[in-house]
Motif scaffolding. Structure first.
Motif, PDB file in Angstrom:
ATOM      1  N   PRO A   8      38.924  -3.000   5.842  1.00 45.92           N
ATOM      2  CA  PRO A   8      37.614  -2.545   6.361  1.00 45.92           C
ATOM      3  C   PRO A   8      36.467  -3.455   6.386  1.00 45.92           C
ATOM      4  CG  PRO A   8      38.655  -1.022   4.443  1.00 45.92           C
ATOM      5  CD  PRO A   8      39.592  -2.330   4.631  1.00 45.92           C
ATOM      6  N   GLU A   9      36.697  -4.571   5.363  1.00 47.54           N
ATOM      7  CA  GLU A   9      35.680  -5.499   5.445  1.00 47.54           C
ATOM      8  C   GLU A   9      35.683  -6.321   6.659  1.00 47.54           C
ATOM      9  OE1 GLU A   9      39.076  -7.044   2.930  1.00 47.54           O
ATOM     10  OE2 GLU A   9      37.751  -5.263   2.944  1.00 47.54           O
ATOM     11  N   THR A  10      36.483  -6.354   7.561  1.00 51.83           N
ATOM     12  CA  THR A  10      36.796  -7.143   8.456  1.00 51.83           C
ATOM     13  C   THR A  10      36.194  -6.327   9.959  1.00 51.83           C
ATOM     14  OG1 THR A  10      39.000  -6.455   9.216  1.00 51.83           O
ATOM     15  CG2 THR A  10      38.631  -8.634   7.968  1.00 51.83           C
ATOM     16  N   LEU A  11      35.960  -4.951   9.884  1.00 50.22           N
ATOM     17  CA  LEU A  11      35.408  -4.287  10.843  1.00 50.22           C
ATOM     18  C   LEU A  11      33.858  -4.449  10.807  1.00 50.22           C
ATOM     19  CD1 LEU A  11      36.969  -0.766   9.840  1.00 50.22           C
ATOM     20  CD2 LEU A  11      37.770  -2.467  11.610  1.00 50.22           C
ATOM     21  N   SER A  12      33.609  -4.246  12.253  1.00 48.07           N
ATOM     22  CA  SER A  12      32.181  -4.626  12.668  1.00 48.07           C
ATOM     23  C   SER A  12      31.362  -3.205  13.151  1.00 48.07           C
ATOM     24  CB  SER A  12      32.348  -5.288  14.308  1.00 48.07           C
ATOM     25  OG  SER A  12      30.917  -5.450  14.698  1.00 48.07           O
ATOM     26  N   LYS A  26      34.641   1.735   7.064  1.00 49.94           N
ATOM     27  CA  LYS A  26      33.874   0.753   6.868  1.00 49.94           C
ATOM     28  C   LYS A  26      32.606   1.378   5.933  1.00 49.94           C
ATOM     29  CE  LYS A  26      31.873  -3.185   7.700  1.00 49.94           C
ATOM     30  NZ  LYS A  26      32.211  -4.303   6.992  1.00 49.94           N
ATOM     31  N   ILE A  27      32.251   2.435   6.113  1.00 51.22           N
ATOM     32  CA  ILE A  27      31.154   2.793   5.255  1.00 51.22           C
ATOM     33  C   ILE A  27      31.538   3.172   3.838  1.00 51.22           C
ATOM     34  CG2 ILE A  27      29.375   5.034   4.710  1.00 51.22           C
ATOM     35  CD1 ILE A  27      29.306   5.020   8.011  1.00 51.22           C
ATOM     36  N   LYS A  28      32.787   3.843   3.800  1.00 48.40           N
ATOM     37  CA  LYS A  28      33.413   4.166   2.423  1.00 48.40           C
ATOM     38  C   LYS A  28      33.666   2.751   1.688  1.00 48.40           C
ATOM     39  CE  LYS A  28      35.734   8.456   3.325  1.00 48.40           C
ATOM     40  NZ  LYS A  28      37.003   9.136   3.480  1.00 48.40           N
ATOM     41  N   HIS A  29      33.956   1.799   2.307  1.00 45.73           N
ATOM     42  CA  HIS A  29      34.309   0.596   1.785  1.00 45.73           C
ATOM     43  C   HIS A  29      33.199  -0.041   1.352  1.00 45.73           C
ATOM     44  CE1 HIS A  29      34.976  -3.898   1.671  1.00 45.73           C
ATOM     45  NE2 HIS A  29      36.122  -3.620   1.123  1.00 45.73           N
ATOM     46  N   ASP A  30      32.201  -0.163   2.053  1.00 43.85           N
ATOM     47  CA  ASP A  30      30.922  -0.840   1.796  1.00 43.85           C
ATOM     48  C   ASP A  30      30.246  -0.200   0.741  1.00 43.85           C
ATOM     49  OD1 ASP A  30      31.349  -2.653   3.653  1.00 43.85           O
ATOM     50  OD2 ASP A  30      29.920  -2.044   5.127  1.00 43.85           O
ATOM     51  N   TYR A  31      30.328   1.344   0.589  1.00 41.82           N
ATOM     52  CA  TYR A  31      29.627   2.065  -0.482  1.00 41.82           C
ATOM     53  C   TYR A  31      30.287   1.830  -1.721  1.00 41.82           C
ATOM     54  CZ  TYR A  31      27.580   6.169  -2.818  1.00 41.82           C
ATOM     55  OH  TYR A  31      27.061   6.862  -3.764  1.00 41.82           O
ATOM     56  N   ALA A  32      31.754   1.684  -1.733  1.00 46.72           N
ATOM     57  CA  ALA A  32      32.414   1.772  -3.031  1.00 46.72           C
ATOM     58  C   ALA A  32      32.329   0.305  -3.463  1.00 46.72           C
ATOM     59  CB  ALA A  32      33.970   2.185  -2.799  1.00 46.72           C
ATOM     60  N   SER A  33      32.132  -0.702  -2.677  1.00 43.56           N
ATOM     61  CA  SER A  33      32.080  -1.999  -3.229  1.00 43.56           C
ATOM     62  C   SER A  33      30.925  -2.327  -3.770  1.00 43.56           C
ATOM     63  CB  SER A  33      32.468  -3.062  -2.157  1.00 43.56           C
ATOM     64  OG  SER A  33      31.572  -3.140  -1.185  1.00 43.56           O
ATOM     65  N   SER A  34      29.689  -1.697  -3.352  1.00 40.93           N
ATOM     66  CA  SER A  34      28.324  -1.911  -3.771  1.00 40.93           C
ATOM     67  C   SER A  34      28.279  -1.215  -4.867  1.00 40.93           C
ATOM     68  CB  SER A  34      27.225  -1.313  -2.715  1.00 40.93           C
ATOM     69  OG  SER A  34      27.480   0.038  -2.628  1.00 40.93           O
ATOM     70  N   GLU A  35      28.857  -0.217  -5.481  1.00 38.37           N
ATOM     71  CA  GLU A  35      28.949   0.706  -6.727  1.00 38.37           C
ATOM     72  C   GLU A  35      29.744  -0.078  -7.756  1.00 38.37           C
ATOM     73  OE1 GLU A  35      30.013   4.580  -6.345  1.00 38.37           O
ATOM     74  OE2 GLU A  35      28.365   5.275  -5.820  1.00 38.37           O
ATOM     75  N   ALA A  36      30.851  -0.746  -7.179  1.00 37.92           N
ATOM     76  CA  ALA A  36      31.621  -1.622  -8.067  1.00 37.92           C
ATOM     77  C   ALA A  36      31.165  -2.821  -8.619  1.00 37.92           C
ATOM     78  CB  ALA A  36      32.901  -1.852  -7.474  1.00 37.92           C
ATOM     79  N   GLU A  37      30.300  -3.618  -7.872  1.00 36.49           N
ATOM     80  CA  GLU A  37      29.548  -4.625  -8.308  1.00 36.49           C
ATOM     81  C   GLU A  37      28.115  -4.549  -8.650  1.00 36.49           C
ATOM     82  OE1 GLU A  37      30.027  -7.277  -5.147  1.00 36.49           O
ATOM     83  OE2 GLU A  37      32.036  -7.083  -4.814  1.00 36.49           O
TER      84      GLU A  37
END
Length: 122
Positions: free
Chosen positions: A54-58, A104-115
């Motif tokens: 998902p991080e490669t999606l635009s 993409k949104i789920k991935h970005d949201y999850a990675s922002s909570e994890a870090e």
């Protein structure tokens, strides 16, 4: 005799349906058929991208695919003649775009909570 007649009638019906498709205002003799047919390539490519991380999606690309799909699926039902090929490909584009945006949104949201953000001392 009935069996032969029914086979003939079925063949005649199939021929007339093919002829009706061929002569339709949005049939294979027109651009109204071929443009949506080739547009399926975008949906197929987007389906192939389901395997991509998902991080490669635009965001811009997926928003355009979704928006185009929604706009043209509505437009294809309003124009004369109704172009069901355009409707189906546009609906597929909207669906695949929404799915990719969700990933993409789920991935970005999850990675922002994890870090967690750590404040640095000056």
């Amino acid at each position: 005799m009935k069996e032969i007649l029914s086979k003939f009638q079925r063949k005649s019906m199939a021929t007339s349906k093919l002829q009706a498709l061929w002569n339709h205002p949005a049939g294979p003799k027109t651009i109204h058929f071929w443009a949506p047919t080739f547009k399926w390539g975008i949906s197929i490519a987007n389906i192939a991208d389901f395997e991509k991380p998902p991080e490669t999606l635009s965001y811009p690309q997926q928003m355009v695919i979704t928006g185009t799909g929604l706009i043209w699926s509505r437009y294809s039902t309003v124009i004369t003649p109704k172009n069901w090929n355009l409707f189906s490909v546009s609906l597929a584009m909207a669906a695949t775009g929404i799915y990719q945006l969700t990933r993409k949104i789920k991935h970005d949201y999850a990675s922002s909570e994890a870090e967690p953000v750590v404040a640095k001392e000056l």
